[in-house]
Design a protein around this motif. Structure first.
Motif, PDB file in Angstrom:
ATOM      1  N   HIS A 176       5.885 -46.702   1.687  1.00 37.61           N
ATOM      2  CA  HIS A 176       5.268 -47.848   1.015  1.00 37.61           C
ATOM      3  C   HIS A 176       5.915 -48.142  -0.338  1.00 37.61           C
ATOM      4  CE1 HIS A 176       2.192 -46.839   4.033  1.00 37.61           C
ATOM      5  NE2 HIS A 176       2.394 -45.614   3.626  1.00 37.61           N
ATOM      6  N   CYS A 213       1.020 -52.127  -1.543  1.00 36.84           N
ATOM      7  CA  CYS A 213       2.194 -52.003  -0.691  1.00 36.84           C
ATOM      8  C   CYS A 213       2.677 -53.375  -0.214  1.00 36.84           C
ATOM      9  CB  CYS A 213       1.835 -51.115   0.507  1.00 36.84           C
ATOM     10  SG  CYS A 213       3.061 -51.110   1.806  1.00 36.84           S
ATOM     11  N   CYS A 238      -1.365 -47.751   6.774  1.00 38.34           N
ATOM     12  CA  CYS A 238      -1.101 -48.108   5.374  1.00 38.34           C
ATOM     13  C   CYS A 238      -2.415 -48.140   4.581  1.00 38.34           C
ATOM     14  CB  CYS A 238      -0.393 -49.453   5.261  1.00 38.34           C
ATOM     15  SG  CYS A 238      -0.041 -49.863   3.543  1.00 38.34           S
ATOM     16  N   HIS A 261       3.697 -53.402   4.578  1.00 35.94           N
ATOM     17  CA  HIS A 261       2.827 -53.438   5.750  1.00 35.94           C
ATOM     18  C   HIS A 261       1.809 -54.569   5.707  1.00 35.94           C
ATOM     19  CE1 HIS A 261       4.240 -49.153   5.426  1.00 35.94           C
ATOM     20  NE2 HIS A 261       4.750 -49.590   6.562  1.00 35.94           N
TER      21      HIS A 261
HETATM   22 ZN   LIG Z   1       2.199 -49.659   3.285  1.00 29.85          ZN
END
Ligand SMILES: [Zn+2]
Ligand SMILES: [Zn+2]
Length: 778
Positions: A496, A364, A374, A367
C-alpha cells in the motif's frame, strides 16, 4: 474518426427504415443539411474584455457565454464532420431556410418551447426537444444550454475520451437522425471539475456546475485581524503549552467562531457569494487546550495515529454556519474532511448549509474500498458511508494519480468501477478530484470518473466497454488486456506504499515482459493512423516506465556504473514526451515545474541515489554485491539495544527476512507503525589494501537511522557539519567511514535501527529504501 460499421450498437440512430421515421427527426439526409442552427446574436459576439476587478459573477457569465458560443460552433462542426454537410448558424430566421428545420439554441428555443420542466438550485437544468417543429436546446443558464447541445451530440455517438485531437471519436454517416423527444433533466452531480484539460474537453464532457469553496482558507483569508488576535490571546491555539499568534485558532472558544462569523457576514454584505470555505490552513497541528480536547469525541483515527478532531471541528463550523445563515441563508460552507478531521463526526450533527469535501490524503492509493485485503481503503469506505449519513450533499476529492510517482501506468479501473457507485449511493453530489496532466497514466479510470460524474447511475463495465471498443478500434482486445494487466498488478499485490518503492514487487521483470508483448500486439493490431497514435501514446508511456524499472533493477542488482546516465535519459525522455503529448495533457507538463511533475518527484526520490551510486562506482571499488537481504524485527518497546540487538552474536534466526529493494514497511504490514525496527545482515568482505579507506553506503532511507558495524555505533555528519548518531535524509544517499571496524577475513555484522518518528507517513515507508553498499578507495 472511426467508421460506424464498427459500432452496431449506435448505428440504429441512423439506419432505421423510412417507416419508422415518424419517431425520428432527420438532421442530414444523404449529405444534405435538413437543419440550420439559430442562436441569439449575443452568443456569437467575440470575447469581451472585462475591466480589472469586475465582479466574479460578470466574469463567470462571460465565461459561460463563450462556452455556449463554442458549443454552438462545435455542434455545426460535428454534424458536418459526421455527414459531410455544412450546417449554417444564423441569428435570424433566414429566408432560404424554408424546408429546413431549425435547431434553436438558448433564448429562441425557450421562446418556442418554454423552460426546462426540471429545476436546479445551481441553474443546471437543461431541455432537449426534437419534433416536427424543429429542435430546441436550452437550459437554465448558458452553461446548461451547452449541456443540451452536448446531449444531442452524445446521443449521436460523439465522444471525447482524451483532450486534443487524439481523443475525438465521431461516427460517420451521410444521413443523421435523432429520436423525437422532449427531455428535461439535471446532471447527476451538481459539480464536476477536473484540474488539467483544455476548455473544449471540459465543455464537451459537460464538466462544470457549482464551484464549492472548500480550500485551505480560515486563518489565511484575513477574517481575524492581528489586533483582534493580540487583544484576545485565548483566540489563538495553544501549541506546546503556549498561546501566541501562531496561525491557528482555538476552535473551542465560542468568541472565535462568533468573530469569524461576523467577519464573514461583513464580507458577504459587501460582496455576495454563494459559497464560503471554512477549511483551516494546511497542516496537522491544532489547538491542544483542554476546551478543544474536550470537544473531541474519543474516535480513534488509525491513519493519523491519534484521536479524530472532526467533532470539535464540526462543532466550530456549526456555530459559524448558524450565525452567518441568519443573515445569508443560502450560503453553502465547504470544508475539507482531511488529516485528523477526515473521519465523520460521531457526536455532532451537521448544519444543513455545511458541505464536507472528503480528501483522503492519508489512505492507500493502490486498492479499491471493496478490497478485503486493504485495511486502509476499507477504513475509507466506512468514512465515505459515515459522512453520507451526516448530510444530503457530500463532495469528494479523489486523488487521480499514484502518490508521489505519477508516471506509472495506473488505470484505476477496479478502483473507480467499485467506488464511484458506492460514493454516489452515499450522497456524493460534487465530484471534485485532484487531477494532473497525466492522462497517459490513468486514462481508463479517468474516463470512467469523468463519464460517471455526469451519468452517476451508469454501469461502469458498459462505460469501459465503450471506451475500449470505440477509442482503440481494431486494437481493442490487446489494449484491454494491457490496461487490465496493470490494473491487476495494482489490485493483486498487497502493498500500500506510495511512490515507486515497491515497484520491484508489483512489476517484476516477468510482468513487464507480458506488458511489452501485449503492447507490441496492440501496435500491430491498429488499422488506422489515429488508432495507431492512440496506442502509441501508451507505448510511449510503457517505454518510459521500462526505463524507470531498468533503473530500479540495476540499483537493486548493484549495477551502479550507468545509473547517472540512465537517470538523465529518463528525465530527458520525460521532457520530450511532455512536449510531444502536450495536447493530450499527458506526461505531466505544468508551468510550475521545470522537470514535469513526474520528473520533479523522480529527482526528489531517486535522482540523488542514482547520481551518487554512479559517482562512487567510478571513483571507488565496491567490495560486496548490493546488500539487501535482512533479518528484520520491530521493536515497539524501543529496548532492542538493551536486548543486545546491535551486537554481532545476537541470535536473529527467528526474525523475519526482508529485501530492502522490494519490501516496504507497508508491504510488511507496518503501514501505521511508528517506532523502532531493526535490520541485521552479515557480510564477508575481501581484504582491503593497506592505507585505503573503506565506507558504508546507504542508498536511501526514511526516518531516523542508527547504525552499528561489528557492534560499534557509527556516527554521521549532517549537512551542517555536525556529528550525529542518527542519520536523517529522506531518499538521500550517505556514506560513513568504517575502515577501523573492518574484519577482512571474518563475517562482518551490519545492524541498522530505523525509527519512524512522525505521526503521519503518507507514503507508507520507513527505514531502508534500497540497497546498502561497502566500498573502498581505489
Ligand atoms: Zn491498499
Ligand atoms: Zn483550544
Amino acid at each position: 474518426m472511426i467508421s460506424l460499421r464498427l459500432f452496431p450498437a449506435i448505428a440504429f440512430c441512423f439506419l432505421l427504415s423510412p417507416l419508422a421515421r415518424g419517431a425520428e427527426i432527420t438532421l442530414v439526409r444523404d449529405g444534405v443539411a435538413q437543419v440550420f442552427i439559430q442562436v441569439a446574436p449575443r452568443v456569437l459576439e467575440p470575447d469581451r474584455k472585462l475591466a480589472a476587478g469586475a465582479p466574479a459573477a460578470d466574469t463567470e457569465a462571460e465565461h459561460e457565454r463563450q462556452r455556449l458560443r463554442e458549443s454552438t460552433r462545435d455542434l455545426a462542426r460535428c454534424l458536418e464532420k459526421i455527414s459531410g454537410a455544412p450546417i449554417q448558424i444564423v441569428t435570424n430566421l433566414p429566408a432560404g431556410a424554408l424546408g429546413q428545420l431549425p435547431i434553436l439554441i438558448g433564448e429562441p428555443a425557450t421562446q418556442r418551447f418554454g423552460p426546462p420542466a426540471k429545476k436546479s438550485p445551481h441553474q443546471q437544468a437543461w431541455r432537449l426537444v426534437a419534433g416536427a417543429q424543429g429542435l430546441g436546446l436550452l437550459g437554465e443558464s448558458d452553461e446548461a444550454t451547452s449541456y443540451a447541445i452536448y446531449e444531442l451530440l452524445d446521443q449521436l455517438g460523439c465522444r471525447w475520451f482524451l483532450p486534443g485531437d487524439l481523443g475525438e471519436v465521431l461516427p460517420e454517416s451521410r444521413t443523421v437522425r435523432i429520436a423525437a423527444q422532449d427531455v428535461s433533466a439535471v446532471p447527476g452531480t451538481i459539480s464536476r471539475h477536473i484540474w488539467y484539460a483544455d476548455e473544449a474537453f471540459r465543455r464537451r464532457n459537460r464538466q462544470g456546475g457549482f464551484k464549492l469553496s472548500a480550500g485551505h482558507a480560515l486563518e489565511i483569508s484575513g477574517y481575524l485581524t492581528k489586533e483582534q488576535l493580540t487583544a484576545h490571546p485565548d483566540w489563538n491555539a495553544e501549541l506546546n503549552g503556549k498561546r501566541s499568534i501562531n496561525g491557528r485558532y482555538c476552535w473551542g472558544n465560542p468568541e472565535v467562531s462568533d468573530a469569524l462569523a461576523d467577519s464573514i457576514i461583513a464580507r458577504l454584505d459587501k460582496t455576495p457569494a454563494r459559497t464560503v470555505s471554512l477549511s483551516p490552513d494546511d497542516g496537522a497541528h491544532f489547538c491542544e487546550c483542554a476546551r478543544c480536547r474536550a470537544l473531541d469525541a474519543g474516535d480513534w483515527d488509525e491513519s493519523m495515529n491519534r484521536f479524530s478532531s472532526t467533532d470539535r471541528f464540526v462543532h466550530f463550523c456549526n456555530r459559524i454556519a448558524a450565525r452567518v445563515t441568519k443573515k445569508h441563508p443560502d450560503v453553502l460552507f465547504g470544508f475539507l474532511a482531511y488529516v485528523q478531521y477526515t473521519r465523520p463526526p460521531v457526536r455532532e450533527r451537521l448544519h444543513p448549509n455545511l458541505v464536507p469535501l472528503i480528501a483522503p490524503i492519508t489512505y492507500c492509493r493502490a486498492h479499491a474500498m471493496t478490497d478485503p485485503q486493504c485495511p486502509s481503503r476499507q477504513q475509507l469506505r466506512r468514512i465515505a458511508e459515515g459522512w453520507g449519513r451526516t448530510s444530503e450533499t457530500i463532495a469528494y476529492y479523489n486523488y487521480m494519480f499514484h502518490l508521489a510517482e505519477v508516471a506509472v501506468p495506473y488505470p484505476m479501473m477496479r478502483q473507480m468501477s467499485d467506488e464511484l457507485p458506492l460514493l454516489y449511493r452515499n450522497k456524493v453530489k460534487l465530484w471534485n478530484p485532484e487531477t494532473m496532466p497525466n492522462f497517459e497514466s490513468i486514462l481508463p479510470g479517468m474516463w470512467l470518473a469523468i463519464r460517471m460524474s455526469w451519468h452517476t447511475q451508469a454501469e461502469p463495465r458498459a462505460v469501459l466497454d465503450e471506451f475500449f471498443t470505440r477509442f482503440y478500434g481494431a486494437a481493442e482486445a490487446p489494449m484491454r488486456r494491457y490496461w487490465q494487466h496493470f490494473d491487476d498488478a495494482w489490485n493483486q499485490v498487497p502493498d500500500h506504499a506510495g511512490c515507486g518503492w515497491s515497484y520491484l514487487k508489483r512489476f517484476p521483470p516477468a510482468f513487464l515482459k507480458t506488458a511489452r508483448e501485449t503492447m507490441d500486439a496492440a501496435l500491430a493490431a491498429a488499422r488506422t493512423p489515429l488508432e495507431y497514435r492512440r496506442v502509441k501514446l501508451q507505448d510511449d508511456a510503457l517505454r518510459q516506465f521500462e526505463r524507470f524499472m531498468a533503473l530500479r533493477e540495476d540499483l537493486a542488482a548493484g549495477r551502479y556504473a550507468h545509473l547517472d546516465r540512465d537517470s538523465l535519459r529518463w528525465q530527458g525522455a520525460q521532457l520530450a514526451l511532455a512536449d510531444e503529448h502536450a495536447a493530450s495533457f499527458s506526461f505531466n507538463r505544468v508551468g510550475w515545474s521545470t522537470y514535469t511533475i513526474a520528473g520533479g518527484y523522480f529527482r526528489t526520490f531517486f535522482g540523488q541515489t542514482y547520481d551518487d551510486a554512479a559517482k562512487l562506482a567510478k571513483s571507488h571499488t565496491f567490495l560486496a554485491p548490493a546488500i539487501r537481504q535482512w533479518r528484520f524485527q520491530t521493536d515497539p518497546e524501543k529496548n532492542g539495544e538493551t536486548r543486545g540487538w546491535s551486537v554481532p552474536d545476537t541470535d536473529d534466526k527467528t526474525w523475519r527476512t526482508m529485501d530492502s529493494c522490494v519490501d516496504t514497511w507497508s508491504g510488511l504490514g507496518l503501514d501505521k507503525y511508528f517506532g523502532h525496527a531493526w535490520y541485521r545482515a552479515t557480510v564477508r568482505l575481501p581484504a582491503v589494501p593497506a592505507g585505503r579507506k573503506t565506507f558504508l553506503w546507504i542508498s536511501a532511507s526514511d526516518g531516523a537511522l542508527s547504525a552499528w558495524f561489528n557492534g560499534q555505533p557509527l556516527t554521521f555528519t549532517n549537512r551542517k557539519g555536525e556529528t550525529t548518531t542518527d542519520y536523517h535524509g529522506y531518499a538521500e544517499p550517505t556514506s560513513v567511514e568504517i575502515t577501523h571496524l573492518l574484519k577482512p577475513s571474518a563475517p562482518n555484522t551490519l545492524v541498522f535501527r530505523a525509527n519512524r518518528t512522525d505521526v503521519i507517513n503518507e507514503l507508507g515507508t520507513g527505514g531502508l529504501l534500497g540497497p546498502v553498499g561497502i566500498y573502498r578507495e581505489k
